[in-house]
Design a protein around this motif. Structure first.
Motif, mmCIF file in Angstrom:
data_model
loop_
_atom_site.group_PDB
_atom_site.id
_atom_site.type_symbol
_atom_site.label_atom_id
_atom_site.label_comp_id
_atom_site.label_asym_id
_atom_site.label_seq_id
_atom_site.Cartn_x
_atom_site.Cartn_y
_atom_site.Cartn_z
ATOM 1 N N MET A 103 0.874 -1.168 0.000
ATOM 2 C CA MET A 103 0.000 0.000 0.000
ATOM 3 C C MET A 103 0.911 1.218 0.000
ATOM 4 O O MET A 103 1.632 1.469 0.971
ATOM 5 C CB MET A 103 -0.903 0.018 1.229
ATOM 6 N N ALA A 104 0.897 1.975 -1.086
ATOM 7 C CA ALA A 104 1.736 3.164 -1.201
ATOM 8 C C ALA A 104 0.889 4.404 -0.944
ATOM 9 O O ALA A 104 -0.208 4.540 -1.498
ATOM 10 C CB ALA A 104 2.377 3.235 -2.579
ATOM 11 N N VAL A 105 1.395 5.301 -0.098
ATOM 12 C CA VAL A 105 0.675 6.520 0.280
ATOM 13 C C VAL A 105 1.452 7.725 -0.238
ATOM 14 O O VAL A 105 2.652 7.874 0.031
ATOM 15 C CB VAL A 105 0.499 6.602 1.806
ATOM 16 N N TYR A 106 0.738 8.607 -0.956
ATOM 17 C CA TYR A 106 1.362 9.753 -1.610
ATOM 18 C C TYR A 106 0.821 11.052 -1.020
ATOM 19 O O TYR A 106 -0.388 11.271 -0.992
ATOM 20 C CB TYR A 106 1.088 9.727 -3.117
ATOM 21 N N ALA A 107 1.730 11.911 -0.554
ATOM 22 C CA ALA A 107 1.339 13.207 0.005
ATOM 23 C C ALA A 107 2.205 14.339 -0.526
ATOM 24 O O ALA A 107 1.703 15.419 -0.800
ATOM 25 C CB ALA A 107 1.396 13.179 1.523
ATOM 26 N N THR A 108 3.500 14.139 -0.663
ATOM 27 C CA THR A 108 4.397 15.230 -1.061
ATOM 28 C C THR A 108 4.803 15.180 -2.523
ATOM 29 O O THR A 108 5.291 16.170 -3.059
ATOM 30 C CB THR A 108 5.670 15.237 -0.193
ATOM 31 N N ARG A 109 4.614 14.035 -3.172
ATOM 32 C CA ARG A 109 4.917 13.918 -4.603
ATOM 33 C C ARG A 109 3.879 13.040 -5.281
ATOM 34 O O ARG A 109 3.411 12.068 -4.694
ATOM 35 C CB ARG A 109 6.310 13.304 -4.831
ATOM 36 N N LEU A 110 3.524 13.382 -6.509
ATOM 37 C CA LEU A 110 2.627 12.562 -7.298
ATOM 38 C C LEU A 110 3.372 12.064 -8.528
ATOM 39 O O LEU A 110 3.806 12.862 -9.363
ATOM 40 C CB LEU A 110 1.397 13.357 -7.744
ATOM 41 N N PRO A 111 3.540 10.770 -8.675
ATOM 42 C CA PRO A 111 4.186 10.262 -9.879
ATOM 43 C C PRO A 111 3.248 10.359 -11.075
ATOM 44 O O PRO A 111 2.029 10.518 -10.927
ATOM 45 C CB PRO A 111 4.482 8.803 -9.529
ATOM 46 N N GLU A 112 3.806 10.226 -12.240
ATOM 47 C CA GLU A 112 2.982 10.238 -13.450
ATOM 48 C C GLU A 112 2.102 8.994 -13.530
ATOM 49 O O GLU A 112 0.967 9.048 -14.000
ATOM 50 C CB GLU A 112 3.880 10.326 -14.678
ATOM 51 N N SER A 113 2.628 7.865 -13.047
ATOM 52 C CA SER A 113 1.906 6.606 -13.121
ATOM 53 C C SER A 113 2.235 5.776 -11.891
ATOM 54 O O SER A 113 3.347 5.850 -11.357
ATOM 55 C CB SER A 113 2.302 5.845 -14.392
ATOM 56 N N VAL A 114 1.248 4.980 -11.421
ATOM 57 C CA VAL A 114 1.433 4.102 -10.269
ATOM 58 C C VAL A 114 0.836 2.736 -10.596
ATOM 59 O O VAL A 114 -0.272 2.632 -11.123
ATOM 60 C CB VAL A 114 0.746 4.648 -9.004
ATOM 61 N N GLY A 115 1.563 1.690 -10.234
ATOM 62 C CA GLY A 115 0.976 0.375 -10.418
ATOM 63 C C GLY A 115 2.010 -0.720 -10.451
ATOM 64 O O GLY A 115 3.190 -0.491 -10.197
ATOM 65 N N PRO A 116 1.559 -1.918 -10.769
ATOM 66 C CA PRO A 116 0.189 -2.309 -11.111
ATOM 67 C C PRO A 116 -0.752 -2.242 -9.906
ATOM 68 O O PRO A 116 -0.378 -2.599 -8.796
ATOM 69 C CB PRO A 116 0.338 -3.765 -11.591
ATOM 70 N N VAL A 117 -1.974 -1.790 -10.160
ATOM 71 C CA VAL A 117 -2.978 -1.630 -9.120
ATOM 72 C C VAL A 117 -3.730 -2.948 -8.952
ATOM 73 O O VAL A 117 -4.097 -3.597 -9.932
ATOM 74 C CB VAL A 117 -3.952 -0.489 -9.482
ATOM 75 N N ARG A 118 -3.958 -3.347 -7.694
ATOM 76 C CA ARG A 118 -4.686 -4.578 -7.428
ATOM 77 C C ARG A 118 -5.811 -4.332 -6.422
ATOM 78 O O ARG A 118 -6.117 -3.190 -6.079
ATOM 79 C CB ARG A 118 -3.724 -5.665 -6.925
#
Length: 337
Positions: A103-118
């Motif tokens: 489980m990845a939590v993003y607050a200070t940076r947003l990547p262009e893409s995240v995954g693979p999502v399950r």
């Protein structure tokens, strides 16, 4: 990571720009009744999410913008993952068959893409209560779990609740389903919500006194293992999964600054996968022991999270708060003896 108190936080609803965009996006997707990808909306273990709880009404400024939490595949076929290095916190949990998910939590940076999502699990709902109505991106869930997700204080985001025109979810051509579903956060969020949204209770600062020199630590699940090796050159812990170095999509090492091995109760849940394997439930509310790895040393500490809406406090035996090194934190949930 900024110091955040661990007392019970009021859960408020709000309209910030990100929240408004998210609400509009989800509503459009629901009306369209379509997904942003080709292929199954779930990972074969349950039903895709096609409805959502109420929107984000409220008064602007009455709460922090929501963090983005993404359920990420960790099967060998899903590696290397995309966008993992941009996460502020990565949680590692056991799933069916003794395997693992992230489980990845993003607050200070947003990547262009995240995954693979399950897909989501029941224990994710308790884990995420420490955040102020987070956005949870996942591929789907078992049908019996969907009502619990509806009632949880979070905003679900799946292929079934996104607008196809916005390309929030896409299927990668370089892998086969279910290991090829990717989220594009910048399509529905103006920018990162900010450090203040990390209501985890974690603290940055100088290391605690003492500790033992440690160059490597391995955490084992029945069918998975994680090894963290200290690198003086990088001043980080290098991650290996099942004996293979973990790298980003660009081939760079995955290297958190702090690793927490948190010993918790892992018990059977009321859910099973399609093959009949029970879904473990990781209890993240309560108290127990943990090992904090930072700066090439291991510190044996206590953890406490009295209520699901609290963050997790880490303290030494005399009650002194334990600071983490600034940078990405990995929290690995290991079964207490």
């Amino acid at each position: 990571m900024a110091t955040v108190g661990t007392g019970r936080r009021a859960r408020t609803r709000r309209v910030a720009t990100t929240g408004a965009l998210l609400a509009a996006l989800l509503a459009a997707g629901l009306a369209a009744g379509c997904t942003a990808s080709n292929g199954p909306g779930d990972d074969g273990r349950g039903s895709p999410r096609t409805t959502r709880p109420g929107g984000t009404e409220g008064t602007e400024g009455d709460g922090h913008p929501p963090v983005l939490a993404v359920k990420i595949d960790n099967a060998p076929a899903a590696r290397p993952q995309t966008g993992l290095e941009s996460a502020d916190v990565v949680y590692v949990e056991q799933v069916e068959g003794g395997l693992s998910r992230l489980m990845a939590v993003y607050a200070t940076r947003l990547p262009e893409s995240v995954g693979p999502v399950r897909s989501a699990r029941e224990a994710d709902l308790e884990l995420l209560r420490q955040f102020d109505r987070p956005v949870l991106a996942f591929s789907g869930a078992q049908g019996r779990l969907l009502p619990l997700i509806d009632r949880a204080p979070l905003e679900p985001l799946t292929p079934g609740t996104s607008d196809a025109g916005a390309d929030v979810y896409v299927r990668g051509a370089h892998r086969s389903a279910p290991h090829n579903l990717y989220l594009q956060p910048r399509r529905f969020m103006d920018g990162p919500p900010g450090r203040a949204s990390l209501t985890t209770g974690f603290r940055d600062g100088p290391p605690p006194a003492g500790g033992e020199p440690e160059t490597t630590r391995t955490v084992r699940y029945p069918a998975a293992r994680f090894t963290f090796t200290w690198s003086d050159a990088r001043n980080r812990w290098l991650v290996s999964m099942d004996g293979t170095p973990a790298v980003t999509a660009r081939g760079e090492p995955v290297a958190p600054s702090t690793v927490v091995v948190q010993y918790v109760t892992v018990r059977p849940s009321g859910y099973h996968d399609s093959r009949g394997s029970n879904t473990p439930y990781t209890e993240t509310v309560g108290s127990g022991t943990a090992t904090v790895l930072r700066d090439g040393r291991a510190h044996d500490v206590r953890w406490s999270r009295p209520d699901a809406s609290d963050g997790t406090a880490f303290t030494t035996e005399d009650g002194t708060a334990v600071n983490f090194a600034r940078g990405q934190v990995w929290v690995v949930y290991a079964e207490a003896a």
